[in-house]
Design an enzyme around this catalytic site. Structure first.
Site, PDB file in Angstrom:
ATOM      1  N   LYS A 157       4.915  69.082  33.854  1.00 61.03           N
ATOM      2  CA  LYS A 157       5.772  69.715  32.845  1.00 61.03           C
ATOM      3  C   LYS A 157       6.808  68.719  32.333  1.00 61.03           C
ATOM      4  CE  LYS A 157       9.133  73.410  32.064  1.00 61.03           C
ATOM      5  NZ  LYS A 157       9.713  74.674  32.543  1.00 61.03           N
TER       6      LYS A 157
ATOM      7  N   HIS B 294     -41.194  70.434  24.924  1.00 62.17           N
ATOM      8  CA  HIS B 294     -40.358  71.292  24.078  1.00 62.17           C
ATOM      9  C   HIS B 294     -40.141  72.659  24.712  1.00 62.17           C
ATOM     10  CE1 HIS B 294     -40.367  68.217  21.070  1.00 62.17           C
ATOM     11  NE2 HIS B 294     -41.671  68.287  20.891  1.00 62.17           N
TER      12      HIS B 294
END
Length: 536
Positions: free
Chosen positions: A140, A286
């Protein structure tokens, strides 16, 4: 916010002490005062580096078996004070608080404790409190404080010390990494706790789907890919931080880096191969099967799977649910293959396959325990439990004979194989099988009769035959499986006309009687499963 902030005082408190001695010496060399806790302080002192224990700073001893060490205003005020605010600086002087410019901290290994099978109380004890508080405080206040949460960042810290400190941009990056670190940690705890409650209250659980407010998966990027499905798309591969195993964490033993399409095909191949308990080989292109087979050994299974559609197998992906043997590797070597994936490889097999420089060789430890599947749609996400052949209709003992004679043992075995295997085919799916191997596959058509015609055509055209002879009519005498019901009798009739001797399908169409009648008149055995296996 000024660019570089000097590091004069550091708080070091780490569970993972990798590189700690080197870190401490680099801080000492830069003239940084080190304060520390417990075993971390002891190791720093043992390395010959001067260190001040936190208890000397706070005037309060560590207590409650180490649960309380750094939770004190003299520590957190030193981290959180905004050095740009005169009031904060004045208050630090009034309270005799010395600022802390660097926090180096990593946390108790909560996830490792859970993975070890530890009991509830032991897992609770490994929930870090002070560590996340210090990390979040430093992150922070990154305008003034740098925070390090990973030993891999120690070299960056040493370099920063040599030039007088971290830049503002570097402190922001460290803060972002720190917040991600604590977020993952909290999610691990939250997910584990939710599972404990679910276990205690399983009888009242009404749905197997996740409560996404409680289940918050965290992803870790493993590496970027050259591109996505197409060259103009960016892509990367991630893994779930709280899961082990699965394709995302497979070990690559050879070949070029994996591509996006390699991953999707390999996932489909592994899914297909692991549907079977017998030695199985799946060849995928595929995301659809070129061939799948089971046999007494993987070399024979590979021959049968490859033989289903040798043309399409070129440039495909091979998955094997057993150790790849030298004999199988010798069969694979002459075939252009993109990826091979298996749980293990014989030493000679691996050595042979590694001579193919472009073949990506993957070793997978285990299938990740996926309970749910997700698919993104515009504006949201679809979720479903994973299809694992877990329905009642997946057991042949629960099938209903609707037409023809009871199948003999071999025919029933082929029907069971076909039913398991059709799940690996994109819908609409029709699969023909004979002797525990696919011989024809019709996939992804917009109507089921086209899939039937395609399966027959591929069975009869793609089969290998001696030179100069016509391709064998492999559809004749085969069995067929359909992933969903036939809406009309034309699909089954196409199979019947091709010589298919038995069919298994879910049933449930309003025209089931027409399909049953067609099979009955042709003397074709028809079983209904009452279960569907769409895969889109």
């Amino acid at each position: 916010m000024s660019e570089i902030k000097p590091i004069k005082r550091a708080l070091v408190s780490v569970y993972d002490k990798t590189g700690l001695d080197k870190l401490a010496k680099s801080l000492q060399a830069a003239g940084v005062e080190i304060i520390s806790t417990g075993s971390t302080a002891h190791q720093i002192a043992a390395a010959g580096v001067e260190v001040t224990e936190v208890s000397q700073v706070t005037g309060f001893p560590e207590c409650l078996d180490g649960r309380v060490k750094t939770l004190h205003p003299l520590i957190h005020a030193g981290i959180l004070a905004n050095r740009e605010l005169p009031a904060h600086v004045a208050q630090l002087e009034e309270l005799k608080v010395t600022p802390i410019d660097l926090v180096v901290c990593n946390l108790y290994p909560f996830a490792d404790t859970v993975a070890s099978g530890a009991g509830f109380a032991d897992c609770i004890e490994k929930i870090d409190i002070g560590g996340p508080s210090m990390i979040r405080a430093a992150a922070k206040n990154h305008a003034d404080v740098a925070v390090i949460v990973d030993p891999s960042s120690y070299d960056d810290l040493a370099a920063a010390l040599q030039r007088g400190g971290f830049t503002a941009e570097e402190r922001r990056e460290l803060a972002a990494k720190a917040f991600n670190h604590t977020a993952i940690y909290d999610t691990q705890i939250s997910s584990w706790f939710a599972k404990q409650l679910q276990g205690e209250d399983a009888a009242t659980t009404s749905s197997a789907l996740p409560n996404l407010e409680e289940w918050k998966p965290q992803l870790k990027e493993l590496y970027s890919l050259r591109y996505g499905e197409n060259p103009h798309q960016e892509a990367a591969v991630y893994r779930f931080t709280d899961e082990e195993g699965g394709l995302a964490q497979a070990e690559q033993l050879g070949g070029k880096p994996m591509s996006y399409n390699n991953y999707t095909d390999a996932d489909a191949a592994w899914r297909a191969a692991t549907d079977h308990s017998e030695p199985c080989v799946a060849v995928i292109k595929h995301a659809n099967p070129c061939g799948i087979a089971v046999a007494e050994d993987v070399a024979k299974a590979h021959l049968l799977a490859h033989g289903c559609d040798p043309l399409s197998a070129y440039g495909g992906v091979i998955a094997c649910n057993r150790e790849v043997t030298l004999k199988m590797a010798q069969q694979v070597k002459p075939i252009f293959t993109e990826v091979i994936i298996a749980p293990e490889y014989e030493a000679e097999a691996l050595e042979l396959l590694q001579t193919k420089k472009n073949l990506r060789i993957l070793r997978i430890d285990a299938d990740a325990p996926v309970e749910w599947e997700f698919r993104q749609i515009s504006g949201g996400v679809l979720a479903q439990t994973r299809d694992r052949l877990q329905a009642e209709g997946d057991n042949p003992e629960n099938w209903k004979l609707a037409a023809g004679q009871v199948a003999d043992e071999q025919t029933l075995a082929d029907l069971a194989f076909a039913w398991k295997t059709v799940r690996a085919v994109k819908s609409n799916a029709i699969l023909l099988a004979k002797d525990q191997a696919t011989v024809g596959i019709g996939m992804g058509q917009v109507n089921r009769v086209d899939s039937c015609a395609l399966a027959v055509q591929r069975a009869n055209i793609l089969g290998q035959a001696p030179e100069g002879e016509a391709a064998p009519e492999r559809a004749r005498g085969s069995v067929a499986a359909s992933d969903a019901f036939f809406p009309f009798a034309d699909g089954p009739q196409t199979l019947i006309d091709a010589g298919v001797k038995a069919i298994v399908q879910p049933g449930g169409s309003i025209r089931d009687e027409e399909t049953i009648k067609a099979c009955q008149e042709a003397g074709v055995t028809l079983y209904l499963t009452g279960t569907r296996h769409f895969w889109h």
